[in-house]
Design an enzyme around this catalytic site. Structure first.
Site, short mmCIF file in Angstrom:
data_model
loop_
_atom_site.label_atom_id
_atom_site.label_comp_id
_atom_site.label_asym_id
_atom_site.label_seq_id
_atom_site.Cartn_x
_atom_site.Cartn_y
_atom_site.Cartn_z
N GLU A 102 0.83 -1.20 0.00
CA GLU A 102 0.00 0.00 0.00
C GLU A 102 0.86 1.24 0.00
O GLU A 102 1.89 1.30 0.69
CB GLU A 102 -0.94 0.02 1.19
CG GLU A 102 -2.07 1.01 1.02
CD GLU A 102 -3.20 0.77 1.99
OE1 GLU A 102 -4.22 0.18 1.59
OE2 GLU A 102 -3.04 1.16 3.15
N CYS A 154 10.95 -5.85 14.81
CA CYS A 154 10.83 -5.01 16.01
C CYS A 154 9.71 -5.53 16.91
O CYS A 154 8.62 -5.85 16.43
CB CYS A 154 10.57 -3.56 15.61
SG CYS A 154 11.92 -2.84 14.64
N CYS A 157 6.07 -4.10 16.79
CA CYS A 157 5.44 -3.95 15.48
C CYS A 157 4.96 -5.29 14.96
O CYS A 157 5.76 -6.20 14.71
CB CYS A 157 6.44 -3.33 14.50
SG CYS A 157 5.75 -3.08 12.85
N GLY A 209 8.64 -2.52 4.88
CA GLY A 209 9.97 -3.00 4.62
C GLY A 209 11.07 -2.07 5.11
O GLY A 209 10.84 -0.93 5.50
N GLU A 210 12.28 -2.57 5.11
CA GLU A 210 13.48 -1.81 5.44
C GLU A 210 14.15 -1.41 4.12
O GLU A 210 14.71 -2.25 3.42
CB GLU A 210 14.43 -2.66 6.28
CG GLU A 210 15.87 -2.18 6.36
CD GLU A 210 16.02 -0.78 6.93
OE1 GLU A 210 16.61 0.08 6.23
OE2 GLU A 210 15.55 -0.54 8.06
N SER A 241 14.16 5.97 5.35
CA SER A 241 14.14 5.56 6.75
C SER A 241 14.86 4.24 6.91
O SER A 241 14.82 3.37 6.04
CB SER A 241 12.69 5.42 7.23
OG SER A 241 12.65 4.86 8.52
N LEU A 265 15.20 4.68 16.15
CA LEU A 265 16.13 4.40 17.26
C LEU A 265 15.47 3.60 18.37
O LEU A 265 15.89 2.49 18.68
CB LEU A 265 16.68 5.72 17.80
CG LEU A 265 17.80 5.60 18.83
CD1 LEU A 265 19.05 4.99 18.20
CD2 LEU A 265 18.12 6.98 19.42
N HIS A 266 14.50 4.19 19.07
CA HIS A 266 13.65 3.53 20.06
C HIS A 266 14.34 3.18 21.38
O HIS A 266 13.66 2.75 22.32
CB HIS A 266 12.98 2.27 19.49
CG HIS A 266 12.37 2.48 18.16
ND1 HIS A 266 11.48 3.50 17.90
CD2 HIS A 266 12.53 1.82 16.97
CE1 HIS A 266 11.11 3.46 16.63
NE2 HIS A 266 11.74 2.46 16.05
N CYS A 394 -1.90 4.81 13.76
CA CYS A 394 -0.79 3.92 14.06
C CYS A 394 -1.24 2.78 14.97
O CYS A 394 -1.77 2.99 16.05
CB CYS A 394 0.32 4.72 14.75
SG CYS A 394 1.82 3.82 15.03
#
Length: 483
Positions: A102, A154, A157, A209-210, A241, A265-266, A394
């Site tokens: 999407e 993660c 997520c 995705g990364e 990102s 980062l988180h 989110c």
């Protein structure tokens, strides 16, 4: 031997004509001049060509090759969903092999966000007819996906539970931009000229995705986006990102030195981050920060003035009793202090991950932000939720659709834009408002596509790891950073 994302996916047939490497290789093998490839892209993207016959002076051998092996579009939009306030449009895109992703269009300069704080709405200037007078031009940003699924895993997520299903080709990434521009064109035809943005101005690689895990395709797509003979976008209006793939962050300095960089980062320490982001074990936080600083340093070394200094956007999903304590705030402040970085704090939204995560209390959040702003002078913003009316907030994404079996080798299947956020502009840099959005994706599964096929739901939280960057950037309210 572990299969790569590309190995798990069959070669596309027909191939995307906008996949630069594939088309140029095919032309080279048949001794066709590469200038015809660039002419094909220019005529389809800028001059309204509808088929290969519309491209002048195209060699017969090139036309035969294109008709036999390539398609102008290999994907299609199967569903469009619009937010009630007109700020976002989500395009559900089906790829050639049945997998789905999407893309999200985010509009600026001609919509009033439903989630915009009431006290700020009262400050808006209106004309005699009661219509809001926007200070900025009408424009649009597109959030694109680079993979189907994600391997970063993660813990907060749910998207990570899908695993990595496949990489997108550069052509499939660019086709998302073509679909988005067509959607904007359709809007203008329906509502009248001048009713909305003319085309996509900004790109954020913050979807599924990364991006740096599909590096070659992403770099090739960026090359197509900035090519004046294709989309002609400014590289400073493209942002990538990452959770911190250090070798590829270093490579970006050479391959895409002018794009914006966002880092998920988180956690401010290696130990805490490893609990939240499993891939932290592969790349130590010190190396990640060094790579991020090196990237923005090469940009600022070329900045004409300090007022145009670039910044790395730091994404921080804050979770109660995990990374929300005053002690952690001090650790984060020391990590980011005096660096060209902008911190984006995102309160956690509950998802279906197997952890009892909760968002911080308002008091915890205030304390956390106060420490960062007042004791360390870290430029900090916080996201305001939006998109609930189309299940795009989110962590609130729901998919309920008939799923196609993928054709794979494996059996297991007053709002600022990004470029404004990452460029310092004196004292006004921390007094702007911020929007955010999210994305939804569809996980493919087994079963024929029939009306009587059993339906099942995939509860997917997209954006807390990668797409959360776009969520916070584009549709939320930023608190002013105070010294």
């Amino acid at each position: 031997m572990v299969e790569s994302a590309n190995q798990r996916r069959k070669a596309l047939s027909p191939k995307p004509v906008f996949d630069e490497a594939t088309l140029l290789q095919a032309f080279e093998e048949r001794n066709i001049n590469s200038k015809h490839a660039h002419k094909i892209w220019r005529y389809f993207l800028q001059r309204g060509a509808a088929n290969y016959d519309d491209v002048p002076e195209l060699p017969k051998s090139a036309k035969e090759l294109l008709e036999a092996e390539f398609a102008i579009m290999t994907s299609k939009v199967v569903k469009r969903t619009d937010a009630a306030d007109g700020s976002t449009t989500k395009l559900l895109v089906e790829l050639q092999d049945g997998q789905r992703i999407e893309s999200v269009i985010m509009r600026y300069g001609d919509v009033v966000l439903d989630s915009f704080p009431e006290e700020e709405k009262k400050k808006q200037v209106k004309d005699n007819d009661g219509r809001v007078q926007f200070k900025s031009n009408k424009r649009a940003t597109l959030c694109v996906s680079s993979q189907v699924g994600c391997s970063m895993g993660c813990t907060f997520c749910a998207t990570g539970t899908m695993g990595l299903m496949s990489n997108l080709t550069s052509g499939e990434i660019l086709e998302q931009l073509i679909h988005a521009n067509k959607a904007l064109s359709d809007d203008r035809k329906q509502k009248g000229e001048g009713s909305g943005p003319d085309y996509i101005r900004n790109i954020v690689f913050m979807g599924m995705g990364e991006p740096l895990d599909n590096y070659d395709s992403v770099i090739s797509a960026i090359k197509g986006m900035v090519d004046v003979g294709r989309f002609g976008l400014s590289p400073q209006r493209i942002s990538v990102s990452t959770v911190g793939v250090v070798p590829r962050m270093v490579s970006l300095i050479k391959d895409a030195p002018d794009v914006g960089l966002a880092l998920s980062l988180h956690g401010p320490t290696q130990e805490l981050r490893a609990q939240i982001v499993p891939t932290a074990k592969s790349w130590h936080i010190e190396k990640i920060m060094e790579a991020a600083e090196a990237f923005v340093a090469q940009q600022n070394a070329r900045a004409p003035t300090n007022n145009r200094r670039r910044k790395v956007l730091i994404e921080y999903v804050i979770i109660r009793d995990v990374n929300s304590s005053p002690e952690v705030a001090h650790q984060l402040g020391r990590l980011l202090q005096n660096k060209d970085m902008l911190l984006n704090v995102i309160p956690y939204n509950p998802t279906t991950v197997p952890f009892d995560y909760k968002p911080p209390t308002p008091e915890e959040l205030r304390t956390f932000l106060t420490i960062l702003r007042e004791e360390y002078d870290v430029h900090t913003l916080m996201r305001q939720e939006m998109g609930q009316d189309i299940n795009s907030a989110c962590g609130q994404l729901v998919i309920d659709s008939t799923i196609k079996k993928p054709v794979c080798d494996s059996e297991n299947g007053g709002v600022v834009d990004m470029e404004d956020l990452v460029v310092s502009n004196g004292s006004t840099a921390t007094k702007k408002t911020v929007k955010k959005t999210t994305r939804r994706v569809v996980k493919t599964g087994n079963g024929p596509v029939k009306d009587d096929t059993p339906r099942y739901q995939h509860w997917i939280s997209v954006g807390l790891a990668v797409a959360a960057v776009a969520l916070a950037l584009h549709f939320g309210w930023k608190y002013s950073a105070r010294r």
